[in-house]
Design a protein around this motif. Structure first.
Motif, PDB file in Angstrom:
ATOM      1  N   VAL A 142     -41.733  57.098  52.825  1.00 53.83           N
ATOM      2  CA  VAL A 142     -41.766  56.832  51.387  1.00 53.83           C
ATOM      3  C   VAL A 142     -41.098  55.481  51.134  1.00 53.83           C
ATOM      4  CG1 VAL A 142     -40.837  57.583  49.147  1.00 53.83           C
ATOM      5  CG2 VAL A 142     -41.710  59.291  50.766  1.00 53.83           C
ATOM      6  N   PHE A 143     -41.672  54.694  50.203  1.00 53.20           N
ATOM      7  CA  PHE A 143     -41.043  53.436  49.807  1.00 53.20           C
ATOM      8  C   PHE A 143     -39.945  53.710  48.772  1.00 53.20           C
ATOM      9  CE2 PHE A 143     -45.288  52.024  51.178  1.00 53.20           C
ATOM     10  CZ  PHE A 143     -44.911  51.059  52.100  1.00 53.20           C
ATOM     11  N   HIS A 144     -38.815  53.064  48.937  1.00 50.06           N
ATOM     12  CA  HIS A 144     -37.703  53.174  47.980  1.00 50.06           C
ATOM     13  C   HIS A 144     -37.542  51.823  47.293  1.00 50.06           C
ATOM     14  CE1 HIS A 144     -35.909  57.121  49.280  1.00 50.06           C
ATOM     15  NE2 HIS A 144     -36.818  56.902  50.211  1.00 50.06           N
ATOM     16  N   GLY A 145     -37.763  51.784  45.981  1.00 51.94           N
ATOM     17  CA  GLY A 145     -37.734  50.521  45.252  1.00 51.94           C
ATOM     18  C   GLY A 145     -39.092  49.848  45.398  1.00 51.94           C
ATOM     19  N   ASP A 146     -39.424  48.953  44.460  1.00 47.50           N
ATOM     20  CA  ASP A 146     -40.702  48.251  44.542  1.00 47.50           C
ATOM     21  C   ASP A 146     -40.639  47.229  45.669  1.00 47.50           C
ATOM     22  OD1 ASP A 146     -42.535  49.302  42.651  1.00 47.50           O
ATOM     23  OD2 ASP A 146     -41.271  48.487  41.027  1.00 47.50           O
ATOM     24  N   PRO A 147     -41.496  47.370  46.670  1.00 40.88           N
ATOM     25  CA  PRO A 147     -41.475  46.419  47.781  1.00 40.88           C
ATOM     26  C   PRO A 147     -41.724  44.994  47.293  1.00 40.88           C
ATOM     27  CG  PRO A 147     -42.732  48.367  48.384  1.00 40.88           C
ATOM     28  CD  PRO A 147     -42.454  48.469  46.917  1.00 40.88           C
ATOM     29  N   SER A 148     -40.932  44.045  47.810  1.00 40.62           N
ATOM     30  CA  SER A 148     -41.109  42.637  47.486  1.00 40.62           C
ATOM     31  C   SER A 148     -40.686  41.846  48.728  1.00 40.62           C
ATOM     32  CB  SER A 148     -40.212  42.254  46.292  1.00 40.62           C
ATOM     33  OG  SER A 148     -38.882  42.074  46.729  1.00 40.62           O
ATOM     34  N   PRO A 149     -40.976  40.527  48.751  1.00 41.31           N
ATOM     35  CA  PRO A 149     -40.551  39.739  49.918  1.00 41.31           C
ATOM     36  C   PRO A 149     -39.025  39.759  50.104  1.00 41.31           C
ATOM     37  CG  PRO A 149     -42.198  38.536  48.669  1.00 41.31           C
ATOM     38  CD  PRO A 149     -41.817  39.744  47.838  1.00 41.31           C
ATOM     39  N   ASP A 150     -38.285  40.098  49.036  1.00 37.26           N
ATOM     40  CA  ASP A 150     -36.833  40.193  49.170  1.00 37.26           C
ATOM     41  C   ASP A 150     -36.439  41.419  49.987  1.00 37.26           C
ATOM     42  OD1 ASP A 150     -36.387  37.905  47.715  1.00 37.26           O
ATOM     43  OD2 ASP A 150     -36.344  38.978  45.794  1.00 37.26           O
ATOM     44  N   ALA A 151     -37.197  42.484  49.864  1.00 38.81           N
ATOM     45  CA  ALA A 151     -36.900  43.690  50.643  1.00 38.81           C
ATOM     46  C   ALA A 151     -38.010  44.730  50.545  1.00 38.81           C
ATOM     47  CB  ALA A 151     -35.582  44.317  50.186  1.00 38.81           C
ATOM     48  N   ILE A 152     -38.362  45.268  51.706  1.00 40.22           N
ATOM     49  CA  ILE A 152     -39.181  46.483  51.745  1.00 40.22           C
ATOM     50  C   ILE A 152     -38.264  47.553  52.321  1.00 40.22           C
ATOM     51  CG2 ILE A 152     -41.208  47.645  52.713  1.00 40.22           C
ATOM     52  CD1 ILE A 152     -42.455  44.887  53.200  1.00 40.22           C
ATOM     53  N   VAL A 153     -37.931  48.544  51.499  1.00 38.70           N
ATOM     54  CA  VAL A 153     -37.071  49.627  51.979  1.00 38.70           C
ATOM     55  C   VAL A 153     -37.916  50.895  52.052  1.00 38.70           C
ATOM     56  CG1 VAL A 153     -34.980  50.981  51.564  1.00 38.70           C
ATOM     57  CG2 VAL A 153     -35.038  48.557  50.945  1.00 38.70           C
ATOM     58  N   GLN A 154     -37.910  51.549  53.195  1.00 38.91           N
ATOM     59  CA  GLN A 154     -38.742  52.736  53.359  1.00 38.91           C
ATOM     60  C   GLN A 154     -38.148  53.691  54.392  1.00 38.91           C
ATOM     61  OE1 GLN A 154     -41.691  49.874  55.305  1.00 38.91           O
ATOM     62  NE2 GLN A 154     -42.448  51.851  56.012  1.00 38.91           N
ATOM     63  N   THR A 155     -38.559  54.954  54.269  1.00 45.06           N
ATOM     64  CA  THR A 155     -38.198  55.905  55.314  1.00 45.06           C
ATOM     65  C   THR A 155     -39.339  55.928  56.330  1.00 45.06           C
ATOM     66  OG1 THR A 155     -39.119  57.659  53.938  1.00 45.06           O
ATOM     67  CG2 THR A 155     -36.722  57.397  53.921  1.00 45.06           C
ATOM     68  N   PHE A 156     -39.014  56.366  57.540  1.00 41.78           N
ATOM     69  CA  PHE A 156     -39.961  56.380  58.646  1.00 41.78           C
ATOM     70  C   PHE A 156     -39.714  57.642  59.449  1.00 41.78           C
ATOM     71  CE2 PHE A 156     -41.214  55.672  62.973  1.00 41.78           C
ATOM     72  CZ  PHE A 156     -42.322  54.850  62.939  1.00 41.78           C
ATOM     73  N   GLU A 157     -40.791  58.422  59.636  1.00 43.84           N
ATOM     74  CA  GLU A 157     -40.643  59.671  60.384  1.00 43.84           C
ATOM     75  C   GLU A 157     -41.835  59.859  61.303  1.00 43.84           C
ATOM     76  OE1 GLU A 157     -40.991  63.107  57.844  1.00 43.84           O
ATOM     77  OE2 GLU A 157     -39.813  64.373  59.178  1.00 43.84           O
ATOM     78  N   PHE A 158     -41.562  60.175  62.565  1.00 43.61           N
ATOM     79  CA  PHE A 158     -42.625  60.518  63.515  1.00 43.61           C
ATOM     80  C   PHE A 158     -42.909  61.994  63.315  1.00 43.61           C
ATOM     81  CE2 PHE A 158     -43.398  61.840  68.139  1.00 43.61           C
ATOM     82  CZ  PHE A 158     -44.772  61.667  68.035  1.00 43.61           C
ATOM     83  N   GLU A 159     -44.184  62.321  63.037  1.00 43.87           N
ATOM     84  CA  GLU A 159     -44.513  63.721  62.716  1.00 43.87           C
ATOM     85  C   GLU A 159     -44.282  64.655  63.898  1.00 43.87           C
ATOM     86  OE1 GLU A 159     -48.439  63.571  61.058  1.00 43.87           O
ATOM     87  OE2 GLU A 159     -47.722  62.800  59.135  1.00 43.87           O
ATOM     88  N   GLY A 160     -44.205  64.078  65.106  1.00 41.26           N
ATOM     89  CA  GLY A 160     -43.911  64.885  66.286  1.00 41.26           C
ATOM     90  C   GLY A 160     -42.454  65.315  66.343  1.00 41.26           C
ATOM     91  N   ALA A 161     -41.609  64.713  65.532  1.00 35.38           N
ATOM     92  CA  ALA A 161     -40.180  65.070  65.492  1.00 35.38           C
ATOM     93  C   ALA A 161     -39.737  65.153  64.039  1.00 35.38           C
ATOM     94  CB  ALA A 161     -39.347  64.024  66.249  1.00 35.38           C
ATOM     95  N   PRO A 162     -40.259  66.159  63.308  1.00 28.94           N
ATOM     96  CA  PRO A 162     -39.963  66.240  61.869  1.00 28.94           C
ATOM     97  C   PRO A 162     -38.472  66.379  61.575  1.00 28.94           C
ATOM     98  CG  PRO A 162     -41.074  68.242  62.665  1.00 28.94           C
ATOM     99  CD  PRO A 162     -41.111  67.253  63.777  1.00 28.94           C
TER     100      PRO A 162
END
Lengths: 159, 129
Positions: A79-99
């Motif tokens: 999921v993206f947290h905050g509106d992505p911009s060149p100043d920052a893209i903040v997101q969560t990252f999860e491999f579905e094989g290791a929920p």
């Protein structure tokens, strides 16, 4: 030719990656947020990338699937947290094989003349999560080589 | 390599003196006195570091006459290196592809955004190494 610098310090559940690109930051940012562009470069050439959803906005979800030559699939989502911009893209990252083993990633794009310095910081829940992610999540053929040993020692020495 | 062993190796590598010891041992085996010489620490302190390195399998130790000789064992380091190398290769290859894409975009040869993404990725299969 620019080189991707990856730092994974012993005992700290983080990975820091830096890379310079010979392009304006808006373009590098676009290549990271436009799914039609992302699919053209993310991952090795022998892994097919299919993007299910890529909602580039505050609270927007993303999901993509890698398919290898044998037809095995590996799903990733976040999921993206905050509106992505060149100043920052903040997101969560999860491999579905290791929920549940979710990593927090932030990417910044700094102007360097006509070039762009990208820096991404990945924060894992534990050192074990980080090590497992690196060991299994991006599994491919590995070429063991003696020079890599010297490189690693030099890198560790410098840190 | 099991993650617990990886942790043991990383733990051993976390100390700058132990990394310096490994770098010295990469040139050849050495006694405790030889390893202690460059540092402002006692030989017993160096011995403690050597014990940690030996437990991680990074060095082996043998007695020769009255001296205890340490020798670098490369395999665990090679495994740690392979661990990072996989990740490094993933991103090296991705970013090289991104370099090409950015160059094409700046040359005004931007790809048709309506093209099927899966077909794009599959289309490069014949270029794999």
């Amino acid at each position: 030719m620019s080189k991707t610098e990856i730092t994974a310090e012993p005992g700290i559940p983080m990975i820091v990656m830096t890379r310079e690109f010979d392009a304006p930051r808006e373009l590098v940012f676009r290549a990271h947020t436009d799914p039609d562009l992302l699919v053209q470069w993310l991952g090795p050439r022998d892994l097919a990338l299919t993007i299910d959803r890529y909602e580039v906005r505050n609270g927007g979800a993303w999901r993509y699937v890698n398919t290898d030559a044998e037809g095995n699939t590996y799903g990733f989502r976040g999921v993206f947290h905050g509106d992505p911009s060149p100043d920052a893209i903040v997101q969560t990252f999860e491999f579905e094989g290791a929920p549940g083993h979710v990593c927090l990633q932030s990417a910044t794009f700094d102007k360097r003349g006509g070039k762009t310095l990208m820096r991404t910081v990945s924060a894992f829940q534990s050192v074990e999560d980080r090590d497992a992610m690196v060991a299994s999540g991006m599994e491919r053929g590995v070429h063991h080589s003696g020079e890599r040993l010297a490189e690693l020692l030099t890198r560790l020495q410098a840190s | 390599m099991a993650t617990d062993r990886l942790s043991l190796v990383f733990g051993a590598l976390a100390d700058p003196i132990r990394r310096a010891i490994l770098t010295r041992l990469a040139e050849g085996e050495a006694t405790v006195a030889e390893l202690a010489a460059p540092f402002a620490v006692s030989q017993p302190a160096i011995s403690k570091h050597l014990k940690v390195l030996a437990q991680a399998g990074l060095i082996s130790r043998n007695r020769r006459a009255t001296a205890r000789i340490s020798r670098l064992e490369a395999e665990p380091l090679r495994e740690v290196t392979a661990w990072l190398a996989r990740y490094q290769r993933f991103w090296d290859e991705s970013h090289e592809r991104l370099d090409d894409l950015l160059a094409a975009m700046q040359a005004g040869e931007e790809q048709d955004p309506c093209r099927d993404p899966a077909a794009t990725a599959k289309g490069s299969d014949d270029e794999q190494d």
